[in-house]
Design a protein around this motif. Structure first.
Motif, PDB file in Angstrom:
ATOM      1  N   HIS A 156       0.840  -1.194   0.000  1.00 51.59           N
ATOM      2  CA  HIS A 156       0.000   0.000   0.000  1.00 51.59           C
ATOM      3  C   HIS A 156       0.880   1.250   0.000  1.00 51.59           C
ATOM      4  O   HIS A 156       1.839   1.338   0.777  1.00 51.59           O
ATOM      5  CB  HIS A 156      -0.906   0.003   1.231  1.00 51.59           C
ATOM      6  CG  HIS A 156      -1.716   1.248   1.357  1.00 51.59           C
ATOM      7  ND1 HIS A 156      -1.562   2.147   2.397  1.00 51.59           N
ATOM      8  CD2 HIS A 156      -2.669   1.770   0.553  1.00 51.59           C
ATOM      9  CE1 HIS A 156      -2.398   3.141   2.225  1.00 51.59           C
ATOM     10  NE2 HIS A 156      -3.081   2.946   1.130  1.00 51.59           N
ATOM     11  N   ARG A 157       0.555   2.192  -0.851  1.00 53.88           N
ATOM     12  CA  ARG A 157       1.269   3.472  -0.900  1.00 53.88           C
ATOM     13  C   ARG A 157       0.430   4.550  -0.233  1.00 53.88           C
ATOM     14  O   ARG A 157      -0.797   4.554  -0.356  1.00 53.88           O
ATOM     15  CB  ARG A 157       1.588   3.846  -2.348  1.00 53.88           C
ATOM     16  CG  ARG A 157       2.566   2.875  -3.003  1.00 53.88           C
ATOM     17  CD  ARG A 157       2.896   3.304  -4.431  1.00 53.88           C
ATOM     18  NE  ARG A 157       3.910   2.447  -5.028  1.00 53.88           N
ATOM     19  CZ  ARG A 157       3.657   1.289  -5.620  1.00 53.88           C
ATOM     20  NH1 ARG A 157       2.404   0.850  -5.706  1.00 53.88           N
ATOM     21  NH2 ARG A 157       4.632   0.552  -6.129  1.00 53.88           N
ATOM     22  N   GLU A 158       1.094   5.459   0.426  1.00 54.13           N
ATOM     23  CA  GLU A 158       0.399   6.465   1.236  1.00 54.13           C
ATOM     24  C   GLU A 158      -0.575   7.322   0.441  1.00 54.13           C
ATOM     25  O   GLU A 158      -1.566   7.782   0.962  1.00 54.13           O
ATOM     26  CB  GLU A 158       1.424   7.372   1.935  1.00 54.13           C
ATOM     27  CG  GLU A 158       2.160   6.672   3.073  1.00 54.13           C
ATOM     28  CD  GLU A 158       3.038   7.635   3.842  1.00 54.13           C
ATOM     29  OE1 GLU A 158       2.830   8.861   3.699  1.00 54.13           O
ATOM     30  OE2 GLU A 158       3.921   7.169   4.577  1.00 54.13           O
ATOM     31  N   ASN A 159      -0.283   7.553  -0.821  1.00 55.93           N
ATOM     32  CA  ASN A 159      -1.113   8.472  -1.602  1.00 55.93           C
ATOM     33  C   ASN A 159      -2.266   7.785  -2.310  1.00 55.93           C
ATOM     34  O   ASN A 159      -2.897   8.371  -3.193  1.00 55.93           O
ATOM     35  CB  ASN A 159      -0.249   9.214  -2.631  1.00 55.93           C
ATOM     36  CG  ASN A 159       0.422   8.256  -3.611  1.00 55.93           C
ATOM     37  OD1 ASN A 159       0.427   7.042  -3.386  1.00 55.93           O
ATOM     38  ND2 ASN A 159       0.963   8.806  -4.692  1.00 55.93           N
ATOM     39  N   GLU A 160      -2.569   6.545  -1.956  1.00 57.36           N
ATOM     40  CA  GLU A 160      -3.676   5.845  -2.593  1.00 57.36           C
ATOM     41  C   GLU A 160      -4.606   5.263  -1.533  1.00 57.36           C
ATOM     42  O   GLU A 160      -4.187   4.985  -0.409  1.00 57.36           O
ATOM     43  CB  GLU A 160      -3.166   4.728  -3.511  1.00 57.36           C
ATOM     44  CG  GLU A 160      -2.467   3.596  -2.785  1.00 57.36           C
ATOM     45  CD  GLU A 160      -2.005   2.500  -3.723  1.00 57.36           C
ATOM     46  OE1 GLU A 160      -2.243   2.597  -4.949  1.00 57.36           O
ATOM     47  OE2 GLU A 160      -1.397   1.534  -3.227  1.00 57.36           O
ATOM     48  N   PRO A 161      -5.891   5.079  -1.881  1.00 59.49           N
ATOM     49  CA  PRO A 161      -6.829   4.480  -0.923  1.00 59.49           C
ATOM     50  C   PRO A 161      -6.410   3.042  -0.591  1.00 59.49           C
ATOM     51  O   PRO A 161      -5.864   2.333  -1.443  1.00 59.49           O
ATOM     52  CB  PRO A 161      -8.171   4.493  -1.662  1.00 59.49           C
ATOM     53  CG  PRO A 161      -7.995   5.446  -2.801  1.00 59.49           C
ATOM     54  CD  PRO A 161      -6.544   5.424  -3.149  1.00 59.49           C
ATOM     55  N   LEU A 162      -6.652   2.647   0.625  1.00 56.52           N
ATOM     56  CA  LEU A 162      -6.401   1.273   1.034  1.00 56.52           C
ATOM     57  C   LEU A 162      -7.500   0.399   0.438  1.00 56.52           C
ATOM     58  O   LEU A 162      -8.691   0.662   0.620  1.00 56.52           O
ATOM     59  CB  LEU A 162      -6.422   1.196   2.561  1.00 56.52           C
ATOM     60  CG  LEU A 162      -6.090  -0.149   3.200  1.00 56.52           C
ATOM     61  CD1 LEU A 162      -4.647  -0.548   2.906  1.00 56.52           C
ATOM     62  CD2 LEU A 162      -6.326  -0.074   4.709  1.00 56.52           C
ATOM     63  N   ARG A 163      -7.100  -0.634  -0.269  1.00 54.45           N
ATOM     64  CA  ARG A 163      -8.079  -1.543  -0.880  1.00 54.45           C
ATOM     65  C   ARG A 163      -8.277  -2.743   0.049  1.00 54.45           C
ATOM     66  O   ARG A 163      -7.334  -3.474   0.336  1.00 54.45           O
ATOM     67  CB  ARG A 163      -7.628  -1.997  -2.268  1.00 54.45           C
ATOM     68  CG  ARG A 163      -7.522  -0.858  -3.265  1.00 54.45           C
ATOM     69  CD  ARG A 163      -7.370  -1.361  -4.680  1.00 54.45           C
ATOM     70  NE  ARG A 163      -6.188  -2.174  -4.877  1.00 54.45           N
ATOM     71  CZ  ARG A 163      -4.979  -1.695  -5.166  1.00 54.45           C
ATOM     72  NH1 ARG A 163      -4.788  -0.381  -5.260  1.00 54.45           N
ATOM     73  NH2 ARG A 163      -3.949  -2.508  -5.351  1.00 54.45           N
ATOM     74  N   ILE A 164      -9.510  -2.921   0.507  1.00 49.81           N
ATOM     75  CA  ILE A 164      -9.830  -3.947   1.483  1.00 49.81           C
ATOM     76  C   ILE A 164     -10.850  -4.906   0.882  1.00 49.81           C
ATOM     77  O   ILE A 164     -11.785  -4.491   0.194  1.00 49.81           O
ATOM     78  CB  ILE A 164     -10.415  -3.319   2.766  1.00 49.81           C
ATOM     79  CG1 ILE A 164      -9.411  -2.332   3.376  1.00 49.81           C
ATOM     80  CG2 ILE A 164     -10.796  -4.376   3.787  1.00 49.81           C
ATOM     81  CD1 ILE A 164      -9.982  -1.476   4.471  1.00 49.81           C
ATOM     82  N   VAL A 165     -10.663  -6.181   1.146  1.00 51.94           N
ATOM     83  CA  VAL A 165     -11.658  -7.173   0.744  1.00 51.94           C
ATOM     84  C   VAL A 165     -12.315  -7.700   2.010  1.00 51.94           C
ATOM     85  O   VAL A 165     -11.649  -7.895   3.039  1.00 51.94           O
ATOM     86  CB  VAL A 165     -11.024  -8.310  -0.092  1.00 51.94           C
ATOM     87  CG1 VAL A 165      -9.969  -9.063   0.682  1.00 51.94           C
ATOM     88  CG2 VAL A 165     -12.087  -9.274  -0.607  1.00 51.94           C
ATOM     89  N   ALA A 166     -13.628  -7.861   1.968  1.00 45.63           N
ATOM     90  CA  ALA A 166     -14.377  -8.302   3.143  1.00 45.63           C
ATOM     91  C   ALA A 166     -15.382  -9.365   2.729  1.00 45.63           C
ATOM     92  O   ALA A 166     -15.725  -9.507   1.553  1.00 45.63           O
ATOM     93  CB  ALA A 166     -15.090  -7.122   3.793  1.00 45.63           C
ATOM     94  N   SER A 167     -15.862 -10.108   3.701  1.00 41.31           N
ATOM     95  CA  SER A 167     -16.800 -11.192   3.436  1.00 41.31           C
ATOM     96  C   SER A 167     -18.124 -10.659   2.916  1.00 41.31           C
ATOM     97  O   SER A 167     -18.664  -9.684   3.443  1.00 41.31           O
ATOM     98  CB  SER A 167     -17.037 -12.003   4.714  1.00 41.31           C
ATOM     99  OG  SER A 167     -18.006 -12.990   4.491  1.00 41.31           O
ATOM    100  N   ARG A 168     -18.650 -11.321   1.894  1.00 41.64           N
ATOM    101  CA  ARG A 168     -19.949 -10.915   1.359  1.00 41.64           C
ATOM    102  C   ARG A 168     -21.100 -11.451   2.213  1.00 41.64           C
ATOM    103  O   ARG A 168     -22.169 -10.845   2.277  1.00 41.64           O
ATOM    104  CB  ARG A 168     -20.091 -11.418  -0.084  1.00 41.64           C
ATOM    105  CG  ARG A 168     -21.252 -10.775  -0.826  1.00 41.64           C
ATOM    106  CD  ARG A 168     -21.404 -11.332  -2.220  1.00 41.64           C
ATOM    107  NE  ARG A 168     -20.321 -11.008  -3.120  1.00 41.64           N
ATOM    108  CZ  ARG A 168     -20.141  -9.833  -3.711  1.00 41.64           C
ATOM    109  NH1 ARG A 168     -20.953  -8.837  -3.440  1.00 41.64           N
ATOM    110  NH2 ARG A 168     -19.145  -9.652  -4.553  1.00 41.64           N
ATOM    111  N   SER A 169     -20.886 -12.601   2.870  1.00 39.12           N
ATOM    112  CA  SER A 169     -21.983 -13.253   3.591  1.00 39.12           C
ATOM    113  C   SER A 169     -21.829 -13.221   5.110  1.00 39.12           C
ATOM    114  O   SER A 169     -22.688 -13.734   5.812  1.00 39.12           O
ATOM    115  CB  SER A 169     -22.097 -14.718   3.145  1.00 39.12           C
ATOM    116  OG  SER A 169     -22.407 -14.795   1.781  1.00 39.12           O
TER     117      SER A 169
END
Length: 270
Positions: A156-169
């Protein structure tokens, strides 16, 4: 060892694909029988068909190692814990996604060596994608008939949004609260062990799991994440271990091995 793993990866991928075909035959039919297991999770004909194909296939491989599947957990812990190496299988991970017909379910096959996942195949038959990783061989993804491609975690680079994956169910208030504290981020919902694989291939930076999971849910994708330069660790930063007496995972994070500052922040907020 590398040559043995290379051959095993090919053999296990073929078994996973065969199991995926059986799953898809049932997936494309009208809804079949669904029963609830003691933990209230659903069990379908597809789970059982995949289990049969995988256990039969793995039992023919050399060397011969014990097989522990989600559908054969009656093996006593004291017997299991004498196994230095064994196959850990989830014949259909994401049964809820299977029943929702959203395609986000997988076949998971892992080889566990002294508590660590050293080889893993995650096959998503509806998406026609297969993730693979083995100790010393790196991690790969293959989509359809295309050539397999090497995958790696992306820092992750400081100047970009953090991309998070989370459970759908399996959403929960603690995860929602954590995501709020993380500030500017993009969140992708996904089912099954594909969430770990999205971190492995750099689509996401982080997968926090604060709800219950079992060892067969994570083992195969854990092997892929490791070989892609990531880690699957509990809240204190220790790597998840396998073949525990109760087969339950602790709460965990999936992220790049270089993300120690992020891990420290997450630990402080939990």
């Amino acid at each position: 060892m590398d040559s043995m793993f290379e051959q095993l990866l090919s053999q296990v991928m073929a078994i996973a694909i065969d199991a995926g075909r059986a799953i898809m035959e049932i997936y494309e039919q009208p809804a079949g029988n669904v029963v609830l297991k003691p933990d209230q999770s659903p069990l379908t004909e597809a789970d059982l068909a995949s289990h049969r194909i995988i256990t039969e296939g793995l039992s023919k491989l050399e060397p011969k190692w014990p097989i522990l599947s989600e559908e054969s957990t009656q093996i006593p812990p004291e017997r299991r814990q004498s196994w230095p190496r064994f196959w850990l299988v989830d014949p259909l991970d994401g049964t809820k996604e299977f029943l929702k017909h959203n395609g986000e379910f997988t076949v998971n096959i892992a080889l566990i060596d002294n508590g660590s996942p050293v080889l893993g195949i995650v096959h998503a038959p509806a998406l026609n994608v297969c993730y693979a990783g083995a100790k010393g061989l790196g991690a790969y993804v293959q989509r359809g008939d295309a050539e397999k491609q090497r995958i790696e975690v992306v820092p992750h680079r400081e100047n970009e949004p953090l991309r998070i994956v989370a459970s759908r169910s399996h959403s929960d208030p603690r995860t929602a609260a954590l995501l709020e504290r993380l500030g500017d981020h993009e969140c992708v919902g996904m089912g099954s062990s594909l969430k770990l694989c999205l971190v492995a291939e750099g689509v996401a930076h982080l997968y926090p799991r604060l709800g219950p999971t079992m060892e067969w849910d994570t083992a195969a994708a854990h092997a892929v994440v490791n070989e892609a330069g990531g880690m699957v660790c509990d809240i204190s930063g220790r790597e998840l271990a396998y073949n525990k007496a109760d087969l339950h995972n602790p709460e965990f994070f999936v992220l790049g091995k270089t993300e120690q500052a992020m891990l420290a922040t997450l630990r402080h907020w939990i």
